[in-house]
Design a protein around this motif. Structure first.
Motif: not given
Length: 129
Positions: A8-9, A12, A64, A67, A71, A121, A128
């Protein structure tokens, strides 16, 4: 960091790089002469709508892509760098190109876009895991 989070990172970061390239092209690229854009969209100046939509994804993508373990630190980073990007892109248009100008209204729309998107966001970050 789990394998799923790592993927995912990486995605992103790639999306963020593509996005920055796209915004840079929109701000400094020379539009083709054959493209005729409308003057208004829903009663609003079309170029202002484009400016709003152009900077709207920045906070979410930056949050994202960069990150941190905290957060909220990533969100503050996204907001600050988004505002720097807005100012830099708008102010450099006069300096780098001969066919674009700096417009205070464009700058205000850019800042409003980053601000509204940052609030969204932040709300998403609350929910999240």
């Amino acid at each position: 960091m789990s394998s799923k989070k790592r993927v995912h990172h990486v995605i992103a970061i790639l999306l963020f790089i593509i996005y920055i390239g796209f915004v840079t092209y929109l701000c400094f690229g020379h539009p083709p002469k054959s493209v005729h854009l409308p003057h208004e969209l829903w009663g609003l100046p079309f170029d202002k709508c484009v400016h709003f939509l152009m900077f709207f994804p920045y906070p979410l993508l930056a949050h994202d892509a960069f990150y941190f373990k905290n957060k909220w630190r990533a969100l503050v980073f996204a907001i600050l760098t988004g505002l720097v990007l807005c100012f830099t892109m708008e102010l450099l248009q006069d300096k780098i190109t001969t066919y674009r100008t700096t417009d205070p209204w464009d700058l205000s729309i850019n800042v409003a876009s980053v601000t509204i998107s940052s609030i969204i966001t932040a709300v998403l970050a609350l929910f999240r895991k």
